[in-house]
Design a protein around this motif. Structure first.
Motif, PDB file in Angstrom:
ATOM      1  N   GLY A  82      -6.420 -25.469  -2.887  1.00 43.03           N
ATOM      2  CA  GLY A  82      -7.192 -26.697  -2.716  1.00 43.03           C
ATOM      3  C   GLY A  82      -8.611 -26.648  -3.223  1.00 43.03           C
ATOM      4  N   VAL A  83      -9.030 -25.542  -3.837  1.00 42.39           N
ATOM      5  CA  VAL A  83     -10.378 -25.470  -4.415  1.00 42.39           C
ATOM      6  C   VAL A  83     -10.465 -26.449  -5.578  1.00 42.39           C
ATOM      7  CG1 VAL A  83     -12.006 -24.017  -5.666  1.00 42.39           C
ATOM      8  CG2 VAL A  83     -10.794 -23.091  -3.685  1.00 42.39           C
ATOM      9  N   ARG A  84     -11.551 -27.217  -5.642  1.00 48.45           N
ATOM     10  CA  ARG A  84     -11.704 -28.244  -6.673  1.00 48.45           C
ATOM     11  C   ARG A  84     -12.943 -28.063  -7.545  1.00 48.45           C
ATOM     12  NH1 ARG A  84      -7.419 -28.155  -6.473  1.00 48.45           N
ATOM     13  NH2 ARG A  84      -5.868 -29.616  -5.684  1.00 48.45           N
ATOM     14  N   GLN A  85     -13.895 -27.250  -7.117  1.00 48.94           N
ATOM     15  CA  GLN A  85     -15.080 -26.914  -7.920  1.00 48.94           C
ATOM     16  C   GLN A  85     -15.239 -25.401  -7.944  1.00 48.94           C
ATOM     17  OE1 GLN A  85     -14.977 -30.773  -7.059  1.00 48.94           O
ATOM     18  NE2 GLN A  85     -15.813 -29.600  -5.343  1.00 48.94           N
ATOM     19  N   MET A  86     -15.395 -24.840  -9.157  1.00 51.18           N
ATOM     20  CA  MET A  86     -15.595 -23.401  -9.311  1.00 51.18           C
ATOM     21  C   MET A  86     -16.773 -23.158 -10.248  1.00 51.18           C
ATOM     22  SD  MET A  86     -11.702 -22.001  -9.936  1.00 51.18           S
ATOM     23  CE  MET A  86     -10.307 -22.675  -9.008  1.00 51.18           C
ATOM     24  N   ILE A  87     -17.670 -22.273  -9.842  1.00 50.01           N
ATOM     25  CA  ILE A  87     -18.775 -21.850 -10.704  1.00 50.01           C
ATOM     26  C   ILE A  87     -18.708 -20.337 -10.856  1.00 50.01           C
ATOM     27  CG2 ILE A  87     -21.270 -21.765 -11.053  1.00 50.01           C
ATOM     28  CD1 ILE A  87     -21.543 -24.263  -9.375  1.00 50.01           C
ATOM     29  N   ARG A  88     -18.562 -19.893 -12.093  1.00 49.83           N
ATOM     30  CA  ARG A  88     -18.597 -18.453 -12.371  1.00 49.83           C
ATOM     31  C   ARG A  88     -20.046 -17.985 -12.415  1.00 49.83           C
ATOM     32  NH1 ARG A  88     -17.712 -13.665 -14.714  1.00 49.83           N
ATOM     33  NH2 ARG A  88     -18.613 -13.177 -16.753  1.00 49.83           N
ATOM     34  N   ILE A  89     -20.314 -16.837 -11.797  1.00 52.62           N
ATOM     35  CA  ILE A  89     -21.604 -16.166 -11.943  1.00 52.62           C
ATOM     36  C   ILE A  89     -21.323 -14.776 -12.484  1.00 52.62           C
ATOM     37  CG2 ILE A  89     -22.924 -17.523 -10.283  1.00 52.62           C
ATOM     38  CD1 ILE A  89     -22.426 -15.291  -8.220  1.00 52.62           C
ATOM     39  N   GLY A  90     -21.643 -14.567 -13.758  1.00 50.51           N
ATOM     40  CA  GLY A  90     -21.311 -13.314 -14.400  1.00 50.51           C
ATOM     41  C   GLY A  90     -22.462 -12.760 -15.205  1.00 50.51           C
ATOM     42  N   SER A  91     -22.214 -11.647 -15.858  1.00 54.10           N
ATOM     43  CA  SER A  91     -23.201 -11.039 -16.738  1.00 54.10           C
ATOM     44  C   SER A  91     -22.795 -11.255 -18.186  1.00 54.10           C
ATOM     45  CB  SER A  91     -23.343  -9.543 -16.430  1.00 54.10           C
ATOM     46  OG  SER A  91     -22.085  -8.895 -16.534  1.00 54.10           O
ATOM     47  N   CYS A  92     -23.760 -11.115 -19.093  1.00 52.75           N
ATOM     48  CA  CYS A  92     -23.472 -11.328 -20.508  1.00 52.75           C
ATOM     49  C   CYS A  92     -24.435 -10.518 -21.357  1.00 52.75           C
ATOM     50  CB  CYS A  92     -23.570 -12.812 -20.881  1.00 52.75           C
ATOM     51  SG  CYS A  92     -25.240 -13.488 -20.846  1.00 52.75           S
ATOM     52  N   GLY A  93     -24.053 -10.362 -22.608  1.00 50.44           N
ATOM     53  CA  GLY A  93     -24.949  -9.827 -23.610  1.00 50.44           C
ATOM     54  C   GLY A  93     -25.527 -10.958 -24.424  1.00 50.44           C
ATOM     55  N   ALA A  94     -26.792 -10.854 -24.788  1.00 46.41           N
ATOM     56  CA  ALA A  94     -27.445 -11.905 -25.584  1.00 46.41           C
ATOM     57  C   ALA A  94     -27.047 -11.772 -27.046  1.00 46.41           C
ATOM     58  CB  ALA A  94     -28.953 -11.812 -25.446  1.00 46.41           C
ATOM     59  N   LEU A  95     -26.816 -12.906 -27.686  1.00 55.44           N
ATOM     60  CA  LEU A  95     -26.562 -12.942 -29.122  1.00 55.44           C
ATOM     61  C   LEU A  95     -27.675 -13.683 -29.856  1.00 55.44           C
ATOM     62  CD1 LEU A  95     -22.689 -13.568 -29.319  1.00 55.44           C
ATOM     63  CD2 LEU A  95     -23.953 -11.411 -29.282  1.00 55.44           C
ATOM     64  N   THR A  96     -28.811 -13.788 -29.212  1.00 58.00           N
ATOM     65  CA  THR A  96     -29.988 -14.394 -29.820  1.00 58.00           C
ATOM     66  C   THR A  96     -31.227 -13.663 -29.310  1.00 58.00           C
ATOM     67  OG1 THR A  96     -31.363 -16.393 -29.969  1.00 58.00           O
ATOM     68  CG2 THR A  96     -30.014 -16.147 -28.005  1.00 58.00           C
ATOM     69  N   PRO A  97     -32.226 -13.461 -30.154  1.00 58.40           N
ATOM     70  CA  PRO A  97     -33.438 -12.770 -29.699  1.00 58.40           C
ATOM     71  C   PRO A  97     -34.290 -13.616 -28.760  1.00 58.40           C
ATOM     72  CG  PRO A  97     -33.684 -13.483 -31.975  1.00 58.40           C
ATOM     73  CD  PRO A  97     -32.257 -13.731 -31.611  1.00 58.40           C
ATOM     74  N   THR A  98     -33.947 -14.889 -28.591  1.00 57.17           N
ATOM     75  CA  THR A  98     -34.736 -15.763 -27.719  1.00 57.17           C
ATOM     76  C   THR A  98     -34.354 -15.626 -26.249  1.00 57.17           C
ATOM     77  OG1 THR A  98     -33.228 -17.642 -28.001  1.00 57.17           O
ATOM     78  CG2 THR A  98     -35.030 -17.411 -29.590  1.00 57.17           C
ATOM     79  N   LEU A  99     -33.342 -14.808 -25.952  1.00 50.38           N
ATOM     80  CA  LEU A  99     -32.958 -14.550 -24.563  1.00 50.38           C
ATOM     81  C   LEU A  99     -33.448 -13.169 -24.145  1.00 50.38           C
ATOM     82  CD1 LEU A  99     -29.269 -15.883 -24.443  1.00 50.38           C
ATOM     83  CD2 LEU A  99     -31.181 -16.755 -23.081  1.00 50.38           C
ATOM     84  N   ASP A 100     -34.077 -13.111 -22.968  1.00 49.31           N
ATOM     85  CA  ASP A 100     -34.560 -11.855 -22.412  1.00 49.31           C
ATOM     86  C   ASP A 100     -33.675 -11.416 -21.250  1.00 49.31           C
ATOM     87  OD1 ASP A 100     -36.804 -11.739 -24.135  1.00 49.31           O
ATOM     88  OD2 ASP A 100     -37.906 -13.115 -22.808  1.00 49.31           O
TER      89      ASP A 100
END
Length: 250
Positions: A82-100
């Protein structure tokens, strides 16, 4: 007696519509620490679940493990509870130098470079979040004063692929700003099952950095990435509140 899902081991009559989905089971506890009346439900395989209250509304926190296959199982079984809203909270690697390190990425679409989503639908089918939930994430990030970008992520299956550096360069030139292993699967399967989904990623590896080594430092408490994790947790929880406030006005 209510039927329990085979893997997440939660009952079909769970009665919770909102869920936060970290990959790491340890992150479940860090989210639960911010809830009222947290209660651990199950811990089976990679799926650790806790329920609690956020601003008076019930919310489920459940880990998905690493990669598309385990994420798809979680989304499928959560939808059946019955879950109807899901938000993932994960980690990632940046593919742009504008992300710190510690910046957030609010995913507006994902490159489906994974095997699991391909098992569901052909490549022509897009991996996109629910617009209302994505907008709620943006409003919440602004409320949290979190550094963030909205952009495309690439979801893949191979952390140690030999040609990863060249692949990262190629996708960066195409305007993709981050790389993870779960978002595309969640967005595709969630859309198929009628669930609103969004993904918030915390940058734990800078552009042109070794992703595996950076993730290891993050696990050991890299300060900026740890701060980013806290921001993504607060942003995701606040986004659910923003979403429901908007729904009540509609």
């Amino acid at each position: 007696m209510a039927v329990r899902m085979a893997h997440i081991q939660l009952p079909e009559d769970l009665g919770i519509e909102d869920a936060i989905l970290p990959g790491d089971p340890a992150r479940v506890d860090r989210v639960a620490a911010l809830l009222e009346q947290p209660e651990e439900l199950m811990f089976n395989r990679e799926y650790k679940s806790v329920r609690g209250l956020w601003k008076g509304r019930p919310v489920l926190i459940i880990s998905t493990g690493m990669g598309g296959p385990s994420t798809a199982i979680a989304v499928e079984e959560l939808a059946r509870t019955g879950v109807r809203q899901m938000i993932r909270i994960g980690s990632c690697g940046a593919l742009t130098p504008t992300l710190d390190l510690g910046d957030l990425v609010l995913v507006c679409g994902a490159v489906r470079d994974d095997g699991t989503s391909a098992g569901y639908l052909p490549a022509e089918y897009p991996a996109v979040p629910d617009l209302d939930l994505l907008n709620a994430c943006r409003t919440a990030a602004q409320r949290q004063q979190a550094p963030y970008q909205i952009g495309i992520a690439r979801s893949h299956d191979c952390m140690y692929r030999d040609d990863n550096p060249a692949l990262y360069e190629t996708w960066s030139r195409r305007g993709v700003i981050a790389s993870d292993m779960e978002t595309a699967t969640m967005l595709v399967v969630g859309r198929l099952r009628g669930v609103r989904c969004a993904s918030i990623l915390n940058v734990v590896a800078g552009f042109h950095k070794n992703v595996a080594e950076s993730v290891g430092r993050y696990q050991n408490g890299e300060q900026a990435a740890a701060a980013g994790e806290h921001l993504e947790i607060c942003t995701a929880l606040d986004a659910l509140d923003v979403f429901h406030q908007g729904s009540s006005r509609a």
